[in-house]
Design a protein around this motif. Structure first.
Motif, PDB file in Angstrom:
ATOM      1  N   LEU A  32       0.822  -1.208   0.000  1.00  0.00           N
ATOM      2  CA  LEU A  32       0.000   0.000   0.000  1.00  0.00           C
ATOM      3  C   LEU A  32       0.857   1.260   0.000  1.00  0.00           C
ATOM      4  CD1 LEU A  32      -2.725  -1.188   2.521  1.00  0.00           C
ATOM      5  CD2 LEU A  32      -3.120  -0.581   0.128  1.00  0.00           C
ATOM      6  N   SER A  33       1.902   1.277   0.802  1.00  0.00           N
ATOM      7  CA  SER A  33       2.773   2.457   0.869  1.00  0.00           C
ATOM      8  C   SER A  33       3.382   2.772  -0.484  1.00  0.00           C
ATOM      9  CB  SER A  33       3.878   2.245   1.905  1.00  0.00           C
ATOM     10  OG  SER A  33       3.351   2.125   3.202  1.00  0.00           O
ATOM     11  N   ALA A  34       3.836   1.757  -1.170  1.00  0.00           N
ATOM     12  CA  ALA A  34       4.453   1.970  -2.481  1.00  0.00           C
ATOM     13  C   ALA A  34       3.435   2.475  -3.495  1.00  0.00           C
ATOM     14  CB  ALA A  34       5.090   0.673  -2.965  1.00  0.00           C
ATOM     15  N   ALA A  35       2.243   1.894  -3.490  1.00  0.00           N
ATOM     16  CA  ALA A  35       1.228   2.283  -4.465  1.00  0.00           C
ATOM     17  C   ALA A  35       0.739   3.706  -4.233  1.00  0.00           C
ATOM     18  CB  ALA A  35       0.054   1.307  -4.407  1.00  0.00           C
ATOM     19  N   TRP A  36       0.618   4.129  -2.985  1.00  0.00           N
ATOM     20  CA  TRP A  36       0.071   5.453  -2.693  1.00  0.00           C
ATOM     21  C   TRP A  36       1.031   6.588  -3.043  1.00  0.00           C
ATOM     22  CZ3 TRP A  36      -4.296   8.005  -1.626  1.00  0.00           C
ATOM     23  CH2 TRP A  36      -5.444   7.246  -1.457  1.00  0.00           C
ATOM     24  N   GLN A  37       2.265   6.273  -3.364  1.00  0.00           N
ATOM     25  CA  GLN A  37       3.177   7.308  -3.853  1.00  0.00           C
ATOM     26  C   GLN A  37       2.708   7.890  -5.184  1.00  0.00           C
ATOM     27  OE1 GLN A  37       7.540   6.410  -3.441  1.00  0.00           O
ATOM     28  NE2 GLN A  37       6.779   4.403  -2.790  1.00  0.00           N
ATOM     29  N   TRP A  38       1.828   7.160  -5.875  1.00  0.00           N
ATOM     30  CA  TRP A  38       1.417   7.551  -7.217  1.00  0.00           C
ATOM     31  C   TRP A  38      -0.032   8.028  -7.260  1.00  0.00           C
ATOM     32  CZ3 TRP A  38       5.561   7.683 -10.251  1.00  0.00           C
ATOM     33  CH2 TRP A  38       6.659   6.899  -9.877  1.00  0.00           C
ATOM     34  N   ALA A  39      -0.547   8.422  -6.102  1.00  0.00           N
ATOM     35  CA  ALA A  39      -1.937   8.872  -6.022  1.00  0.00           C
ATOM     36  C   ALA A  39      -2.085  10.300  -6.531  1.00  0.00           C
ATOM     37  CB  ALA A  39      -2.434   8.786  -4.578  1.00  0.00           C
ATOM     38  N   THR A  40      -3.271  10.600  -7.067  1.00  0.00           N
ATOM     39  CA  THR A  40      -3.618  11.976  -7.407  1.00  0.00           C
ATOM     40  C   THR A  40      -3.748  12.791  -6.119  1.00  0.00           C
ATOM     41  OG1 THR A  40      -5.930  11.251  -7.492  1.00  0.00           O
ATOM     42  CG2 THR A  40      -4.746  11.407  -9.595  1.00  0.00           C
ATOM     43  N   PRO A  41      -3.779  14.117  -6.220  1.00  0.00           N
ATOM     44  CA  PRO A  41      -3.734  14.945  -4.998  1.00  0.00           C
ATOM     45  C   PRO A  41      -4.755  14.582  -3.933  1.00  0.00           C
ATOM     46  CG  PRO A  41      -3.356  16.318  -6.909  1.00  0.00           C
ATOM     47  CD  PRO A  41      -3.674  14.947  -7.434  1.00  0.00           C
ATOM     48  N   ARG A  42      -5.975  14.199  -4.328  1.00  0.00           N
ATOM     49  CA  ARG A  42      -6.985  13.847  -3.338  1.00  0.00           C
ATOM     50  C   ARG A  42      -7.168  12.330  -3.211  1.00  0.00           C
ATOM     51  NH1 ARG A  42     -12.414  16.911  -3.175  1.00  0.00           N
ATOM     52  NH2 ARG A  42     -12.363  15.742  -1.203  1.00  0.00           N
ATOM     53  N   GLY A  43      -6.374  11.559  -3.931  1.00  0.00           N
ATOM     54  CA  GLY A  43      -6.353  10.117  -3.746  1.00  0.00           C
ATOM     55  C   GLY A  43      -7.461   9.340  -4.426  1.00  0.00           C
ATOM     56  N   ALA A  44      -8.127   9.918  -5.431  1.00  0.00           N
ATOM     57  CA  ALA A  44      -9.190   9.190  -6.123  1.00  0.00           C
ATOM     58  C   ALA A  44      -8.631   8.181  -7.111  1.00  0.00           C
ATOM     59  CB  ALA A  44     -10.113  10.165  -6.860  1.00  0.00           C
ATOM     60  N   LEU A  45      -7.459   8.459  -7.647  1.00  0.00           N
ATOM     61  CA  LEU A  45      -6.832   7.589  -8.640  1.00  0.00           C
ATOM     62  C   LEU A  45      -5.407   7.297  -8.202  1.00  0.00           C
ATOM     63  CD1 LEU A  45      -7.941   9.572 -11.831  1.00  0.00           C
ATOM     64  CD2 LEU A  45      -9.059   7.538 -10.893  1.00  0.00           C
ATOM     65  N   LEU A  46      -4.975   6.066  -8.390  1.00  0.00           N
ATOM     66  CA  LEU A  46      -3.579   5.701  -8.183  1.00  0.00           C
ATOM     67  C   LEU A  46      -3.000   5.374  -9.549  1.00  0.00           C
ATOM     68  CD1 LEU A  46      -4.649   5.532  -5.247  1.00  0.00           C
ATOM     69  CD2 LEU A  46      -3.141   3.565  -4.909  1.00  0.00           C
ATOM     70  N   ASP A  47      -2.301   6.352 -10.114  1.00  0.00           N
ATOM     71  CA  ASP A  47      -1.787   6.239 -11.477  1.00  0.00           C
ATOM     72  C   ASP A  47      -0.397   5.623 -11.449  1.00  0.00           C
ATOM     73  OD1 ASP A  47      -4.032   7.396 -12.765  1.00  0.00           O
ATOM     74  OD2 ASP A  47      -3.336   9.401 -12.218  1.00  0.00           O
ATOM     75  N   LEU A  48      -0.339   4.315 -11.315  1.00  0.00           N
ATOM     76  CA  LEU A  48       0.947   3.641 -11.234  1.00  0.00           C
ATOM     77  C   LEU A  48       1.670   3.726 -12.576  1.00  0.00           C
ATOM     78  CD1 LEU A  48      -0.024   0.445  -9.188  1.00  0.00           C
ATOM     79  CD2 LEU A  48       0.411   2.771  -8.406  1.00  0.00           C
ATOM     80  N   PRO A  49       2.999   3.759 -12.549  1.00  0.00           N
ATOM     81  CA  PRO A  49       3.750   3.904 -13.801  1.00  0.00           C
ATOM     82  C   PRO A  49       3.703   2.638 -14.652  1.00  0.00           C
ATOM     83  CG  PRO A  49       5.245   3.564 -11.956  1.00  0.00           C
ATOM     84  CD  PRO A  49       3.864   3.727 -11.370  1.00  0.00           C
ATOM     85  N   GLY A  50       3.712   2.837 -15.967  1.00  0.00           N
ATOM     86  CA  GLY A  50       3.731   1.703 -16.883  1.00  0.00           C
ATOM     87  C   GLY A  50       2.813   1.920 -18.066  1.00  0.00           C
ATOM     88  N   ARG A  51       2.886   0.988 -19.022  1.00  0.00           N
ATOM     89  CA  ARG A  51       2.050   1.111 -20.211  1.00  0.00           C
ATOM     90  C   ARG A  51       0.588   0.916 -19.845  1.00  0.00           C
ATOM     91  NH1 ARG A  51      -0.634  -3.379 -21.088  1.00  0.00           N
ATOM     92  NH2 ARG A  51       0.357  -5.421 -21.170  1.00  0.00           N
ATOM     93  N   PRO A  52      -0.317   1.686 -20.448  1.00  0.00           N
ATOM     94  CA  PRO A  52      -1.730   1.581 -20.083  1.00  0.00           C
ATOM     95  C   PRO A  52      -2.354   0.298 -20.604  1.00  0.00           C
ATOM     96  CG  PRO A  52      -1.463   3.102 -21.905  1.00  0.00           C
ATOM     97  CD  PRO A  52      -0.079   2.729 -21.456  1.00  0.00           C
ATOM     98  N   SER A  53      -3.441  -0.093 -19.981  1.00  0.00           N
ATOM     99  CA  SER A  53      -4.230  -1.220 -20.473  1.00  0.00           C
ATOM    100  C   SER A  53      -5.081  -0.768 -21.648  1.00  0.00           C
ATOM    101  CB  SER A  53      -5.136  -1.757 -19.363  1.00  0.00           C
ATOM    102  OG  SER A  53      -6.205  -0.843 -19.136  1.00  0.00           O
ATOM    103  N   ALA A  54      -5.835  -1.687 -22.217  1.00  0.00           N
ATOM    104  CA  ALA A  54      -6.728  -1.351 -23.316  1.00  0.00           C
ATOM    105  C   ALA A  54      -7.842  -0.415 -22.876  1.00  0.00           C
ATOM    106  CB  ALA A  54      -7.321  -2.630 -23.911  1.00  0.00           C
TER     107      ALA A  54
END
Length: 629
Positions: A32-54
């Protein structure tokens, strides 16, 4: 890299893995700690790095929020609301931001839920959101402002109003409806969603605790992490004893076979799609322990669960950034599907369902016991899904011989374009993965016509059975071709596997081969630097033998090689071979293991050297007998 902050091993309580409940809590917190580094300012989306899905970047961000919420919910609910890292406050703020204006192209808004064929991935994530809210209701949902509750409920209702994919997706509206009813927001729509899902689940029940994932014959890990998990956990949370008894009985039966599908090293069987969910494979084992609907002892259950978690953490599934990668050990493109995005691996969160069992539960207090694959050599036939399981104690390898599971959907024509390496191969294991599309196929019988090799798409089971120390499974398929005519009229392949110890007797009858055709048969794909032996020995019908290479490798090795047998084919003929995959030191040669006593176009008899027993295979009708004569 593993997860930082894991406690020291406890080899007294957990002699096999060293892991305890504290390790599971620390693993959840680390992910959880690692994933939340990539959250939007209010935490609605966690935009993890990498190629997008379809489904696109915004859907992927919702996936990051929803799937990590599952881990947080199991973590906090299992600790009776104790939330030392404040996870639920973050998810509450993210929920408020994401549901404020769904569908808007801004920094926080969630995508709306539509039909599965119209950017439908948010329907999948709605189930994780709903389940997370249900698990943490006293500490999250009940503390939300009423307008946030109303907005969240309205967004979730999109799952009920729209059309799921024709498979386990129907359990997503089911789960959403279960949450809405649990908070007093049920209505005729939620009731219909639940009745519809349970009705379909009945039609997909094939027996022996196995469900098909839809109307076809796809049997895979979705049994554990979806088809059993959602209805059984729903009944547990609702306190519905009748439904829990019904679904729990099937879960118990499923675990009688599924518990054997984990190797001595902790690895789950590498078979089917969505394998990047990794240790989510243990979700049904944890749920069985939690609900009491399991044939496994608490110590055995924890050994399987912790063995699987540690297997992946020790083998690079977590990158230097602390995130679960898209792959198996580390990143592996061929393991993935088009719907796989940067946050997809976090369906692994489902394994943390075991944390709902409190610290005083036997799942966490019992001393670890050996996994089923570590107890003795075993062969288990499963006629319902058409599978044959073979495990050997000496090396801890579990093999799954596939004579009944495919990924050919009922509405699709049978063509080689639909062949899926994760279903189409004859055998899978806990130590090997299938070769990638475009490389030579492992564990495959191909008919070559005009230089074009055939594919195995739709698999028709012909039976399965077992005796003392041996078992068999059989199937047929119509070879499909990717170029030229898609099918050859009258051409079919009938295949039988007899498992005994570490040996696999593989017998194929090819019917209707045209003039000039060839047949090829391959064995297990292994790497050049592995301590694994893959061997394939001709017994009858084969005239050539060589080794093929798979430069794209497998999920287990960057580069692979595999044994191959070849022969000319015309009309009807039978081909027999012995195969093995073993990590035993200096195993005896296959050439000395068995011989063919007699063979015709309809029958094969094989004598085993170790005890003189005889295996007789007949194709019309399909029968397999083993004994002494």
């Amino acid at each position: 890299m593993s997860i930082p902050g894991l406690p020291q091993d406890d080899r007294e309580l957990s002699p096999h893995t060293g892991y305890t409940r504290e390790h599971w809590e620390a693993a959840a917190d680390g992910l959880l700690s690692a994933a939340w580094q990539w959250a939007t300012p209010r935490g609605a989306l966690l935009d993890l790095p990498g190629r997008p899905s379809a489904s696109g970047v915004r859907s992927d961000g919702l996936e990051g929020y929803a799937r990590t919420l599952l881990a947080a919910a199991f973590r906090v609910a299992g600790a009776d609301g104790k939330d030392p890292h404040g996870w639920l406050d973050r998810y509450a703020e993210g929920l408020a931001a994401g549901t404020r204006t769904p569908g808007r192209d801004d920094a926080e808004s969630w995508p709306v839920i539509l039909d599965h064929n119209v950017q439908g991935q948010p329907m999948v994530e709605s189930a994780s959101v709903a389940l997370g809210l249900r698990l943490t209701r006293p500490w999250l949902w009940d503390r939300l402002d009423t307008d946030v509750q109303d907005r969240a409920a309205e967004w979730l209702r999109g799952a009920i109003r729209h059309v799921p994919a024709p498979n386990n997706w129907y359990l997503f509206p089911y789960t959403v409806a279960g949450f809405l009813e649990s908070v007093g927001r049920g209505d005729a729509g939620t009731a219909r969603a639940r009745e519809r899902a349970i009705g379909l689940l009945e039609t997909w029940n094939r027996g022996q605790g196995w469900y098909a994932d839809g109307d076809g014959r796809a049997f895979d890990h979705y049994n554990g992490w979806a088809l059993h998990l959602y209805p059984t956990l729903d009944a547990q949370l609702a306190g519905d004893e009748d439904q829990l008894a019904r679904h729990g009985a099937r879960l118990h039966e499923h675990l009688e076979s599924f518990g054997l599908l984990f190797g001595g090293d902790g690895a789950p069987i590498h078979f089917g799609r969505s394998l990047t969910y990794r240790f989510a494979a243990g979700a049904s084992v944890a749920l069985g322990a939690l609900t009491g609907h399991t044939p496994l002892t608490p110590g055995t259950s924890r050994r399987i669960l912790s063995g699987s978690l540690r297997y992946f953490l020790d083998r690079g599934s977590v990158g230097a950034d602390g995130l679960l990668s898209l792959g198996w050990h580390g990143p592996h493109e061929a393991t993935l599907q088009p719907y796989s995005g940067p946050a997809s691996p976090y369906w692994a969160s489902k394994a943390f369902v075991g944390l709902l069992a409190p610290a005083t539960h036997p799942l966490w207090t019992a001393t670890e016991e050996p996994a089923p694959s570590e107890s003795r050599d075993q062969v288990l036939a499963l006629p319902a899904p058409g599978l044959l399981v073979q495990s050997t104690r000496a090396d801890g390898i579990v093999r799954l011989h596939n004579h009944g599971s495919d990924h050919a959907r009922p509405h699709e024509a049978q063509t080689a374009a639909h062949e899926d390496p994760l279903y189409a191969r004859q055998a899978y294991s806990t130590r090997t993965g299938p070769t990638a599309r475009g490389n030579t196929a492992d564990n495959h019988l191909a008919v070559e016509v005009a230089g074009v090799r055939s594919a195995r798409c739709r698999i028709h089971p012909l039976g399965a059975g077992q005796g003392d120390g041996w078992g068999w499974a059989a199937s047929r398929h119509a070879p499909a071709f990717v170029s030229g005519p898609p099918m050859v009229p009258g051409l079919r392949v009938e295949s039988v596997t007899v498992a005994r110890g570490r040996h696999e007797l593989r017998v194929h009858r090819v019917v209707g081969a045209p003039h000039g055709a060839r047949v090829t048969h391959t064995g297990w794909a292994t790497g050049p630097d592995e301590s694994l032996l893959s061997a394939l020995h001709p017994l009858h019908g084969w005239s050539g033998q060589d080794e093929q290479r798979a430069p794209q490798g497998t999920a287990f090795t960057r580069w692979a090689r595999l044994p191959r047998l070849t022969a000319d084919a015309q009309g009807t003929a039978v081909y027999a071979a012995l195969a093995t995959l073993t990590a035993e030191p200096e195993p005896a040669s296959l050439a000395d293991a068995a011989t063919v006593v007699s063979a015709t176009a309809d029958t094969v008899e094989v004598r085993w050297a170790d005890d003189g027993s005889l295996t007789r295979i007949a194709f019309e009708p399909m029968t397999v007998e083993h004994g002494w004569s």
